[in-house]
Design a protein around this motif. Structure first.
Motif, PDB file in Angstrom:
ATOM      1  N   GLY A   1      50.598  22.883  42.013  1.00 11.88           N
ATOM      2  CA  GLY A   1      50.416  24.057  42.846  1.00 11.88           C
ATOM      3  C   GLY A   1      49.422  23.774  43.965  1.00 11.88           C
ATOM      4  N   ASN A   2      49.173  24.776  44.755  1.00 12.80           N
ATOM      5  CA  ASN A   2      48.259  24.639  45.879  1.00 12.80           C
ATOM      6  C   ASN A   2      47.204  25.726  45.751  1.00 12.80           C
ATOM      7  OD1 ASN A   2      47.053  24.917  48.532  1.00 12.80           O
ATOM      8  ND2 ASN A   2      48.725  23.650  49.311  1.00 12.80           N
ATOM      9  N   PHE A   3      45.972  25.312  45.456  1.00 11.06           N
ATOM     10  CA  PHE A   3      44.916  26.284  45.210  1.00 11.06           C
ATOM     11  C   PHE A   3      44.634  27.122  46.447  1.00 11.06           C
ATOM     12  CE2 PHE A   3      40.328  27.387  45.015  1.00 11.06           C
ATOM     13  CZ  PHE A   3      40.388  28.229  43.913  1.00 11.06           C
ATOM     14  N   ALA A   4      44.554  26.473  47.622  1.00 11.78           N
ATOM     15  CA  ALA A   4      44.285  27.214  48.857  1.00 11.78           C
ATOM     16  C   ALA A   4      45.413  28.201  49.155  1.00 11.78           C
ATOM     17  CB  ALA A   4      44.117  26.232  50.020  1.00 11.78           C
ATOM     18  N   GLN A   5      46.646  27.775  48.893  1.00 12.82           N
ATOM     19  CA  GLN A   5      47.785  28.644  49.126  1.00 12.82           C
ATOM     20  C   GLN A   5      47.785  29.824  48.156  1.00 12.82           C
ATOM     21  OE1 GLN A   5      51.640  26.752  50.251  1.00 12.82           O
ATOM     22  NE2 GLN A   5      52.268  27.545  48.287  1.00 12.82           N
ATOM     23  N   THR A   6      47.408  29.562  46.909  1.00 18.68           N
ATOM     24  CA  THR A   6      47.321  30.632  45.918  1.00 18.68           C
ATOM     25  C   THR A   6      46.262  31.641  46.311  1.00 18.68           C
ATOM     26  OG1 THR A   6      48.014  29.097  44.181  1.00 18.68           O
ATOM     27  CG2 THR A   6      46.954  31.126  43.475  1.00 18.68           C
ATOM     28  N   GLN A   7      45.118  31.139  46.778  1.00 19.44           N
ATOM     29  CA  GLN A   7      44.069  32.043  47.243  1.00 19.44           C
ATOM     30  C   GLN A   7      44.553  32.880  48.419  1.00 19.44           C
ATOM     31  OE1 GLN A   7      40.729  29.237  47.841  1.00 19.44           O
ATOM     32  NE2 GLN A   7      39.614  30.451  46.339  1.00 19.44           N
ATOM     33  N   MET A   8      45.330  32.256  49.314  1.00 19.30           N
ATOM     34  CA  MET A   8      45.845  32.977  50.470  1.00 19.30           C
ATOM     35  C   MET A   8      46.766  34.115  50.028  1.00 19.30           C
ATOM     36  SD  MET A   8      48.087  31.532  53.679  1.00 19.30           S
ATOM     37  CE  MET A   8      46.806  30.416  54.207  1.00 19.30           C
ATOM     38  N   LEU A   9      47.664  33.827  49.074  1.00 16.72           N
ATOM     39  CA  LEU A   9      48.573  34.867  48.592  1.00 16.72           C
ATOM     40  C   LEU A   9      47.808  35.972  47.863  1.00 16.72           C
ATOM     41  CD1 LEU A   9      51.540  32.681  47.297  1.00 16.72           C
ATOM     42  CD2 LEU A   9      51.537  34.187  49.274  1.00 16.72           C
ATOM     43  N   GLU A  10      46.766  35.579  47.133  1.00 17.27           N
ATOM     44  CA  GLU A  10      45.936  36.583  46.461  1.00 17.27           C
ATOM     45  C   GLU A  10      45.256  37.480  47.495  1.00 17.27           C
ATOM     46  OE1 GLU A  10      42.899  36.482  42.678  1.00 17.27           O
ATOM     47  OE2 GLU A  10      42.725  34.893  44.171  1.00 17.27           O
ATOM     48  N   PHE A  11      44.785  36.868  48.562  1.00 16.66           N
ATOM     49  CA  PHE A  11      44.138  37.612  49.637  1.00 16.66           C
ATOM     50  C   PHE A  11      45.141  38.530  50.333  1.00 16.66           C
ATOM     51  CE2 PHE A  11      42.015  37.526  53.975  1.00 16.66           C
ATOM     52  CZ  PHE A  11      41.013  38.405  53.596  1.00 16.66           C
ATOM     53  N   VAL A  12      46.365  38.028  50.523  1.00 16.29           N
ATOM     54  CA  VAL A  12      47.411  38.839  51.146  1.00 16.29           C
ATOM     55  C   VAL A  12      47.694  40.075  50.296  1.00 16.29           C
ATOM     56  CG1 VAL A  12      49.881  38.908  51.687  1.00 16.29           C
ATOM     57  CG2 VAL A  12      48.502  36.980  52.438  1.00 16.29           C
ATOM     58  N   GLY A  13      47.834  39.881  48.985  1.00 16.03           N
ATOM     59  CA  GLY A  13      48.088  41.013  48.100  1.00 16.03           C
ATOM     60  C   GLY A  13      46.980  42.045  48.164  1.00 16.03           C
ATOM     61  N   PHE A  14      45.744  41.563  48.185  1.00 21.38           N
ATOM     62  CA  PHE A  14      44.601  42.477  48.280  1.00 21.38           C
ATOM     63  C   PHE A  14      44.624  43.235  49.602  1.00 21.38           C
ATOM     64  CE2 PHE A  14      40.194  43.100  49.753  1.00 21.38           C
ATOM     65  CZ  PHE A  14      39.767  44.015  48.786  1.00 21.38           C
ATOM     66  N   LEU A  15      44.938  42.528  50.699  1.00 25.43           N
ATOM     67  CA  LEU A  15      44.958  43.173  52.013  1.00 25.43           C
ATOM     68  C   LEU A  15      46.062  44.220  52.109  1.00 25.43           C
ATOM     69  CD1 LEU A  15      44.293  40.226  54.499  1.00 25.43           C
ATOM     70  CD2 LEU A  15      42.684  41.920  53.642  1.00 25.43           C
ATOM     71  N   VAL A  16      47.229  43.920  51.543  1.00 26.30           N
ATOM     72  CA  VAL A  16      48.322  44.906  51.571  1.00 26.30           C
ATOM     73  C   VAL A  16      47.916  46.162  50.819  1.00 26.30           C
ATOM     74  CG1 VAL A  16      50.689  45.370  50.842  1.00 26.30           C
ATOM     75  CG2 VAL A  16      50.118  43.159  51.844  1.00 26.30           C
ATOM     76  N   LEU A  17      47.256  45.989  49.670  1.00 27.65           N
ATOM     77  CA  LEU A  17      46.796  47.149  48.904  1.00 27.65           C
ATOM     78  C   LEU A  17      45.739  47.929  49.678  1.00 27.65           C
ATOM     79  CD1 LEU A  17      46.942  48.743  46.273  1.00 27.65           C
ATOM     80  CD2 LEU A  17      45.146  47.255  45.357  1.00 27.65           C
ATOM     81  N   VAL A  18      44.823  47.209  50.350  1.00 21.92           N
ATOM     82  CA  VAL A  18      43.794  47.875  51.159  1.00 21.92           C
ATOM     83  C   VAL A  18      44.437  48.701  52.264  1.00 21.92           C
ATOM     84  CG1 VAL A  18      41.964  47.442  52.844  1.00 21.92           C
ATOM     85  CG2 VAL A  18      41.928  46.269  50.645  1.00 21.92           C
ATOM     86  N   ILE A  19      45.446  48.123  52.924  1.00 21.32           N
ATOM     87  CA  ILE A  19      46.143  48.854  53.985  1.00 21.32           C
ATOM     88  C   ILE A  19      46.770  50.132  53.427  1.00 21.32           C
ATOM     89  CG2 ILE A  19      48.154  48.784  55.500  1.00 21.32           C
ATOM     90  CD1 ILE A  19      47.550  45.903  56.075  1.00 21.32           C
ATOM     91  N   ALA A  20      47.417  50.003  52.268  1.00 20.81           N
ATOM     92  CA  ALA A  20      48.068  51.170  51.668  1.00 20.81           C
ATOM     93  C   ALA A  20      47.048  52.239  51.293  1.00 20.81           C
ATOM     94  CB  ALA A  20      48.862  50.736  50.436  1.00 20.81           C
ATOM     95  N   LEU A  21      45.920  51.828  50.726  1.00 19.45           N
ATOM     96  CA  LEU A  21      44.890  52.800  50.335  1.00 19.45           C
ATOM     97  C   LEU A  21      44.267  53.465  51.559  1.00 19.45           C
ATOM     98  CD1 LEU A  21      43.157  50.890  47.400  1.00 19.45           C
ATOM     99  CD2 LEU A  21      44.569  52.949  47.251  1.00 19.45           C
ATOM    100  N   ILE A  22      44.003  52.651  52.599  1.00 20.23           N
ATOM    101  CA  ILE A  22      43.466  53.213  53.839  1.00 20.23           C
ATOM    102  C   ILE A  22      44.444  54.221  54.420  1.00 20.23           C
ATOM    103  CG2 ILE A  22      42.985  52.647  56.261  1.00 20.23           C
ATOM    104  CD1 ILE A  22      41.695  50.075  55.304  1.00 20.23           C
ATOM    105  N   ASN A  23      45.707  53.840  54.412  1.00 22.66           N
ATOM    106  CA  ASN A  23      46.742  54.721  54.916  1.00 22.66           C
ATOM    107  C   ASN A  23      46.758  56.035  54.133  1.00 22.66           C
ATOM    108  OD1 ASN A  23      49.082  55.033  56.668  1.00 22.66           O
ATOM    109  ND2 ASN A  23      50.285  54.962  54.804  1.00 22.66           N
ATOM    110  N   PHE A  24      46.665  55.938  52.821  1.00 18.19           N
ATOM    111  CA  PHE A  24      46.704  57.120  51.963  1.00 18.19           C
ATOM    112  C   PHE A  24      45.503  58.018  52.228  1.00 18.19           C
ATOM    113  CE2 PHE A  24      46.136  59.396  47.950  1.00 18.19           C
ATOM    114  CZ  PHE A  24      47.426  59.848  47.711  1.00 18.19           C
ATOM    115  N   VAL A  25      44.293  57.418  52.231  1.00 20.93           N
ATOM    116  CA  VAL A  25      43.075  58.206  52.467  1.00 20.93           C
ATOM    117  C   VAL A  25      43.103  58.833  53.846  1.00 20.93           C
ATOM    118  CG1 VAL A  25      40.565  58.066  52.712  1.00 20.93           C
ATOM    119  CG2 VAL A  25      41.705  56.847  50.855  1.00 20.93           C
TER     120      VAL A  25
END
Length: 876
Positions: free
Chosen positions: A353-377
């Motif tokens: 696997g690719n640790f940096a790539q995994t971190q990037m996808l983890e960060f992407v998932g977190f950012l998408v959730l942040v966008i959704a929560l910001i949108n909701f609030v």
């Protein structure tokens, strides 16, 4: 002795007053009775247990709180009001619900994917003490970091280092397995292992017994897949299976069947044979040079990795052969649970696997959730403004504040719960429908069933409800009822700074995601389309299966050349994408003092360059008419630089080839080939020497250039030709284009994942902006009507709304650029060949975002500007 005072206080606080005398009387009577037959401390403890039995809902005292937590009437009333408001504002409510559900679904899928990548080899009971011993050494003058080590290493270390509790080696020896000649098949994942294997690893048993299953020679353990393949009916345990390689044939007894390896392990075997078999088949195997072995150790509790590294090197210096130590070996411990994401060594079991790539996808998932929560609030906060008059009227008419608070929290809980339910529905739909097409297999969602995840989901739900209900409630209740009724305004929301800030964060994150996705996609496309120096399309290779094939390949080559769709055939010792580019010593008369020169080598025939479409940069290609079979070499540009030559063509060179003995081949450099990438683009091109090979040791592949046509018919014809040539072995065909593209499968999948979820983030942001502008247009409908009456044009009214939105979008996007540039450049450092981050990418993304914004809110504002101003002024 009296009963515990604290227990009595709790009882009085919980129970109704009319029950105090009766309950306390019974408890005191029990306490006195226990006190006579028990010790004082035990009697007091028993009083606590007896008291707890009376803490029942039927005994609960009446509370002074104006509403109870479990109040069906109040809850039903709240549901009714919430449903009415939802119907009234159905468009905004639906946007809010879908946005949060989509963001949650994206986060859950990416979270599952990342957790799966992190879960590799963590299920073993002793995983914290399991290590692989990997090697760094100089292999024929080339420094190599490999996952393999030496066969004699572990027995020596186990004897000399008491901190090693157990150890095990894996030696790969592919061969043919069959129970009858009709089902003979080549199995590449055959490994000979020590009998101590199951002391280290908890592989799951399917049939038989793991005790002593690999103690004796010619015992074998199969995975379920292989057992079903060769023993489709009935049990495999106790039966025999034939193993055949290019040297001998042996009969093995199946002693156990284990379940197929889980996907989250770095191991990749299907057949395990006892190490005692290797001692019978290859008595010479126990040497320091060949064959290589994967070596694993189980350390005793509390042993330091650093101390073990030191002990290993000390033992080697004292006991390893001097000629082996001349290669400057260094052996290092790698924790087994870190191999998948953190090891990039040669000869890994399978692609890591690719640790940096995994971190990037983890960060992407977190950012998408942040966008959704910001949108909701953001939308909930905006919607609460419309309710100021309603709340003001209810407060002025004497509504109890606590009931209204319950209303806010109940509506928020219902909305978020519905979003969670819809989010999980989307998870299963996306995973089993869309990702099946994108990745070829769905993401493992087992992590969503764990108690830890459920706990975090509950915490997240509580926090979300507190934020989405608490903040608007705080703003509404700090506004005086008279002010709310008369001005329709909320203190703290007059400037809209809070909502503007949230939109800015949304834009910042969305822009970062879009740019990151484009970089990953462009880099993946760059790798797949980068010229490897040879024509991959319509190029296939047949593997030579045994000595019959390698010694008589010219017969098969002549047969294949007579096929109408075959444009050329050439033999080679290996093919791009495979190992086998062995490092052989070279010696130059121009530098006679240096005896440490080595290069990767490739043995071919005269037709190889024509079949591969390789171009000559200087000099000429091989020509059998000029006697190149024994005295001619081709070099790549890296080899020329390695030798330090300015004019290489015509230079003398000696190549030492190992064919069971050392053969010194003296000759001249006749040509320099242009770029020839025979490995992945993660690394620079290694120095390579190409020579004409006549020895059967290095005639492992026949390369075939096919004409364009029906590929299925061509493959069938090739198979028939091979079966006629060697009916005793299966036919194996390799497509060079697929072989090379497999290097970048991880990048390809990551790009698809990021593209898909960045698209979801854009959708969520678009929904949020649409909802906010829709709300803003609704609130300013009178202002638009007045402006039209005073002479404002449609364009001016549209510009009124677009100006502020475009400003926020441009500022948020531009401020995300520096962060993205730094992180993207850091990620691209993993590749020897990578794209350049051009300013055009950033500008095009910004223009695209502006276009999307205008396309999203432009029609809505246009309709509002086109409305009859008289009707607009009548709006409440």
């Amino acid at each position: 002795m009296k009963p515990p005072k604290n227990a009595i206080r709790i009882l009085k606080w919980f129970c109704r007053e009319d029950l105090h005398e009766e309950i306390l009387g019974d408890l005191e009577e029990l306490f006195n009775r226990n006190l006579e037959g028990e010790k004082a401390n035990r009697a007091r403890l028993l009083f606590w247990f007896d008291m707890l039995k009376f803490l029942r809902l039927s005994n609960l005292r009446k509370t002074s709180i104006p509403f109870q937590i479990i109040n069906i009437s109040l809850f039903r009333h709240s549901l009714m009001l919430g449903w009415r408001y939802w119907k009234k504002e159905r468009s905004l409510s639906l946007v809010n619900l879908v946005g949060l559900a989509t963001g949650l679904a994206a986060f859950l899928i990416l979270y599952s994917y990342v957790e799966f990548e992190k879960s590799f080899d963590k299920a073993y009971s002793k995983t914290e003490r399991l290590y692989r011993i990997s090697a760094n050494w100089v292999d024929d003058g080339v420094y190599v970091e490999t996952a393999e080590s030496c066969v004699p290493l572990l027995p020596l270390l186990s004897e000399k280092i008491p901190e090693i509790e157990a150890s095990c080696r894996f030696i790969n020896l592919p061969g043919f397995l069959f129970t009858n000649p009709g089902n003979k098949a080549r199995e590449n994942k055959v490994f000979f292992v020590d009998s101590s294997l199951f002391r280290l690893f908890d592989f799951e048993l399917a049939e038989g017994s793991l005790k002593n299953c690999l103690d004796d020679p010619f015992q074998i353990v199969l995975t379920e897949k292989i057992a079903n393949k060769y023993f489709p009916s009935g049990s495999a345990v106790g039966k025999t299976i034939e193993y055949e390689d290019d040297r001998s044939k042996h009969t093995f007894l199946v002693t156990a069947v284990i379940k197929d390896l889980p996907a989250n392990t770095h191991f990749d075997f299907e057949v395990l044979a006892s190490m005692g078999s290797m001692r019978k088949m290859r008595p010479w195997f126990n040497n320091w040079w060949y064959p290589p072995a994967f070596s694993y150790v189980l350390l005793r509790p509390g042993v330091s990795e650093f101390a073990m590294d030191q002990n290993i090197m000390k033992v080697l210096k004292d006991h390893a052969p001097e000629e082996f130590m001349d290669n400057k070996p260094e052996f290092v411990l790698q924790r087994v649970s870190r191999i998948h994401l953190h090891s990039k060594r040669k000869a890994e079991w399978k692609a890591s696997g690719n640790f940096a790539q995994t971190q990037m996808l983890e960060f992407v998932g977190f950012l998408v959730l942040v966008i959704a929560l910001i949108n909701f609030v953001n939308l909930v906060t905006a919607q609460s403004i419309k309710r100021t008059r309603e709340i003001g009227l209810r407060r002025s008419m004497g509504a109890v504040r606590s009931v209204m608070i319950f209303q806010f929290f109940a509506e928020s809980l219902i909305s978020i719960s519905l979003a969670i339910i819809l989010g999980f529905i989307l998870v299963f739909f996306i995973n089993n429908a869309l990702l099946l097409d994108i990745l070829g297999n769905p993401v493992d969602l087992q992590v969503l069933n764990t108690a830890e995840f459920i706990f975090y989901m509950i915490i997240g739900l509580i926090l979300s409800v507190l934020i989405t209900a608490g903040y608007p409630m705080f703003l509404v209740f700090q506004t005086h009822p008279a002010e709310a009724i008369s001005t329709f305004k909320v203190r703290g929301m007059k400037t809209g700074f809070f909502r503007t800030s949230l939109v800015f964060v949304q834009v910042f994150v969305s822009s970062f995601l879009i740019l990151s996705t484009l970089v990953v996609l462009f880099q993946g496309q760059f790798l797949r389309n980068y010229s490897m120096g040879f024509e991959q399309e319509n190029l296939v290779a047949i593997r030579m299966m045994d000595n019959h094939d390698t010694k008589n390949f010219k017969t098969l080559k002549n047969d294949l050349e007579n096929l109408s769709f075959v444009e050329g055939v050439a033999v080679s010792s290996t093919i791009p994408g495979k190992s086998g580019f062995y490092g052989f010593p070279v010696k130059s008369p121009d530098d006679p003092e240096r005896d440490d020169l080595t290069m990767k080598s490739l043995g071919v025939d005269e037709d190889f360059l024509k079949v591969y479409g390789l171009s000559i940069k200087e000099g000429r290609s091989f020509d059998e008419r000029k006697g190149d079979e024994t005295g001619a070499f081709l070099l790549n540009r890296s080899a020329v630089d390695y030798l330090g030559w300015d004019e290489p063509v015509g230079k003398d060179l000696t190549l030492t080839v190992h064919t069971g003995k050392e053969e010194n081949r003296e000759g001249k450099v006749i040509g320099i080939i242009d770029r020839f990438h025979f490995a992945s683009l993660y690394n620079q091109i290694d120095p390579l020497i190409i020579y004409i090979n006549e020895h059967h040791y290095y005639t492992d592949f026949l390369n075939i250039r096919l004409a364009k046509g029906n590929i299925y018919e061509q493959i069938n014809a090739l198979e028939k030709a091979y079966q006629k040539f060697n009916p005793n072995k299966p036919f194996e065909l390799i497509f060079l284009e697929q072989e090379m593209s497999s290097f970048y499968e991880k990048e390809k999948n990551a790009g698809k994942l990021m593209g898909f979820f960045a698209g979801m983030a854009i959708l969520i942001s678009g929904l949020g902006i649409f909802g906010l502008v829709s709300f803003s247009v609704g609130r300013r409908i009178k202002e638009i009507g007045i402006r039209k009456i005073l002479g404002a044009s449609r364009i001016q009214n549209i510009g009124l709304f677009l100006r502020a939105s475009l400003l926020i979008l441009i500022m948020g996007s531009i401020l995300s650029w520096p962060l993205h540039f730094i992180l993207a450049n850091d990620w691209l450092q993993n590749f020897a060949y990578a794209i350049n981050l051009s300013p055009h990418i950033y500008l095009l993304v910004l223009l695209g975002e502006c276009f999307l914004l205008i396309a999203t809110i432009g029609p809505m504002v246009f309709r509002a500007s086109s409305a009859n101003p008289v009707k607009s002024l009548r709006e409440p």
